[in-house]
Design a protein around this motif. Structure first.
Motif, short mmCIF file in Angstrom:
data_model
loop_
_atom_site.label_atom_id
_atom_site.label_comp_id
_atom_site.label_asym_id
_atom_site.label_seq_id
_atom_site.Cartn_x
_atom_site.Cartn_y
_atom_site.Cartn_z
N GLY A 9 0.80 -1.22 0.00
CA GLY A 9 0.00 0.00 0.00
C GLY A 9 0.83 1.27 0.00
N ALA A 32 -5.25 -3.47 1.63
CA ALA A 32 -6.43 -3.45 2.50
C ALA A 32 -7.71 -3.37 1.68
N PHE A 50 -7.60 -9.11 7.18
CA PHE A 50 -7.43 -10.54 7.52
C PHE A 50 -8.45 -10.98 8.56
N ALA A 76 -0.41 3.55 9.12
CA ALA A 76 -1.24 2.34 9.14
C ALA A 76 -0.91 1.58 10.41
N ALA A 77 -1.17 2.24 11.55
CA ALA A 77 -0.66 1.74 12.83
C ALA A 77 -1.34 0.44 13.27
N LYS A 199 0.46 14.64 7.14
CA LYS A 199 0.99 13.59 8.03
C LYS A 199 2.47 13.41 7.70
P1 NAP Z 1 -4.85 0.61 9.42
O1 NAP Z 1 -5.78 1.63 9.97
O2 NAP Z 1 -3.51 0.41 10.05
O3 NAP Z 1 -5.54 -0.85 9.41
C1 NAP Z 1 -6.94 -1.02 9.56
C2 NAP Z 1 -7.27 -2.43 9.11
O4 NAP Z 1 -7.17 -2.50 7.68
C3 NAP Z 1 -6.27 -3.48 9.59
O5 NAP Z 1 -6.53 -3.87 10.92
C4 NAP Z 1 -6.48 -4.59 8.57
O6 NAP Z 1 -7.72 -5.25 8.75
C5 NAP Z 1 -6.64 -3.77 7.29
N1 NAP Z 1 -5.38 -3.54 6.57
C6 NAP Z 1 -4.60 -2.45 6.61
N2 NAP Z 1 -3.58 -2.56 5.74
C7 NAP Z 1 -3.72 -3.77 5.15
C8 NAP Z 1 -2.99 -4.48 4.15
N3 NAP Z 1 -1.92 -3.95 3.56
N4 NAP Z 1 -3.43 -5.73 3.79
C9 NAP Z 1 -4.52 -6.27 4.36
N5 NAP Z 1 -5.29 -5.64 5.30
C10 NAP Z 1 -4.86 -4.41 5.68
O7 NAP Z 1 -4.66 0.85 7.84
P2 NAP Z 1 -4.90 2.21 7.00
O8 NAP Z 1 -4.16 3.32 7.63
O9 NAP Z 1 -6.35 2.29 6.71
O10 NAP Z 1 -4.13 1.82 5.64
C11 NAP Z 1 -4.78 0.95 4.74
C12 NAP Z 1 -3.83 0.74 3.58
O11 NAP Z 1 -3.51 2.00 2.97
C13 NAP Z 1 -2.52 0.09 3.95
O12 NAP Z 1 -2.14 -0.81 2.91
C14 NAP Z 1 -1.55 1.24 4.00
O13 NAP Z 1 -0.23 0.81 3.68
C15 NAP Z 1 -2.09 2.14 2.91
N6 NAP Z 1 -1.76 3.55 3.14
C16 NAP Z 1 -2.20 4.14 4.28
C17 NAP Z 1 -1.88 5.49 4.49
C18 NAP Z 1 -2.36 6.21 5.72
O14 NAP Z 1 -2.24 7.43 5.76
N7 NAP Z 1 -2.89 5.52 6.70
C19 NAP Z 1 -1.11 6.17 3.53
C20 NAP Z 1 -0.68 5.50 2.39
C21 NAP Z 1 -1.00 4.19 2.20
P3 NAP Z 1 -7.89 -6.59 9.65
O15 NAP Z 1 -7.82 -6.13 11.07
O16 NAP Z 1 -9.25 -7.11 9.25
O17 NAP Z 1 -6.77 -7.52 9.28
#
Ligand code: NAP
Ligand code: 3Y8
Length: 259
Positions: A9, A32, A50, A76-77, A199
């Motif tokens: 991601g 995700a 997952f 993505a903590a 961020k």
């Molecule tokens: P998050 O809040 O840390 O995670 C929330 C839930 O989303 C996790 O518990 C998991 O679900 C699922 N998840 C997150 N990343 C995943 C992955 N790569 N593969 C499978 N399931 C995943 O995540 P987020 O901040 O929403 O980020 C989501 C995606 O966007 C990630 O791939 C991250 O690398 C990408 N991203 C995020 C940001 C940001 O600002 N947060 C910026 C750029 C890219 P389950 O508990 O059901 O397993």
């Protein structure tokens, strides 16, 4: 037989996917599923959560995962915390691929804040024009500050009525980056932006907005990264390949009992 789960991601994850593919390492790339059309990858891709820590433990057992590389975003903590817990429970080696945070330089007017709520609280009381470069999921923190005109950059167009403000009271830029300093300078000028909120993602793909803000002398509210558990980490793709082959990062002794 090595089989890697790459939690992706980010730009770094895409670069690692290329390296794993070229090195002929068996791996699966995990998204995700929060964007409508994520970038294609040279590895088999799985999309979606997952199902928490237990779901990740089950996925690793069911798919014969021998190593996990957490190349998700610094914000993505929850995913990173789940990966730490699940790998410790399953005895699967975990390595984080992460980039250093941005550091302010001469001419930068940064206001460091610990989280998004603090970011909203440091914006001025009087109406101004704010570029919220924090994505879709964080906008609620600013819903109470209705006096400003917001410019939002989102990966996908928001569903009508899904934003915390009336659709006609915000300006939208839809895009996934990377964004050059020239592009973001023109964007900030076109929208007469006076404040930025960002961020501390690090990396090169979206630092252009910071260079543009410096050129225009604009203040940047910089949200600090969430704290993550202690885990092995590197900033280099080739160090990940070394770790997979030798069970240790370059310059470290292989950990006992690790493949
Ligand atoms: P998050 O809040 O840390 O995670 C929330 C839930 O989303 C996790 O518990 C998991 O679900 C699922 N998840 C997150 N990343 C995943 C992955 N790569 N593969 C499978 N399931 C995943 O995540 P987020 O901040 O929403 O980020 C989501 C995606 O966007 C990630 O791939 C991250 O690398 C990408 N991203 C995020 C940001 C940001 O600002 N947060 C910026 C750029 C890219 P389950 O508990 O059901 O397993
Ligand atoms: C779904 C995968 C690559 C990946 C590109 C990097 C660079 C552009 C910086 C700005 C800031 C923001 C946001 C951002 C960056 C890269 C990288 C990075 C910031 C994609 C992607 C997925 C996501 C999820 C998305 C979040 C949102 C955050 C937009 C793909 C494009 C603002 C974070 O609508 C939503 O639900 C979007 C959610 C999490 C933050 C948020 O809270 O809204 N990223 N971004 C991944 C998945 O499904 O697993 O669609 O191709 C990946 C990238 N985003 O290979 O080049 O590596 O950091 N993404 C932030 O840093 O503030 C943009 O606009 O200046």
């Amino acid at each position: 037989m090595t089989h890697v789960l790459l939690l992706g991601g980010t730009t770094g994850a895409s670069q690692l996917a290329q390296a794993l593919h070229q090195a002929g390492v068996s791996a699966v790339f995990s998204y995700a599923g929060v964007t409508q059309a994520p970038l294609a990858q040279p590895l088999p891709v799985r999309v979606g959560g997952f199902g928490g820590v237990q779901g990740l433990v089950r996925y690793m057992a069911d798919h014969g995962i021998t190593h996990v590389v957490d190349a998700t975003h610094p914000f993505a903590a929850q995913m990173s915390r789940h990966a730490c817990e699940a790998c410790a429970m399953a005895g699967v080696p975990l390595l984080a691929l992460e980039r250093p945070p941005w550091q302010p330089g001469p001419g930068d007017r940064w206001i460091d804040v610990p989280d998004m709520a603090a970011a909203a609280s440091v914006l001025p009381a009087e109406p101004t024009r704010v570029f919220l470069a924090v994505g879709r999921k964080q906008l609620q923190a600013f819903a109470g500050q209705r006096q400003h005109r917001y410019l939002l950059r989102l990966v996908d167009a928001p569903a009508p009525g899904s934003l915390p403000w009336p659709d006609d009271s915000v300006d939208l830029e839809i895009g996934r980056g990377p964004f050059s300093a020239e592009h973001d300078l023109a964007l900030l000028q076109a929208h007469r932006v006076r404040w930025l909120v960002a961020k501390n993602a690090g990396g090169e793909a979206t630092r252009g907005k910071l260079d543009a803000a410096r050129a225009l002398g604009l203040p940047v509210v910089m949200v600090q990264r969430p704290h993550l558990p202690q885990r092995a980490r590197t900033g280099h793709v080739d160090a990940v390949i070394h770790w997979l082959r030798h069970g240790a990062l370059p310059g470290e002794a292989p950990s006992a009992g690790r493949p």
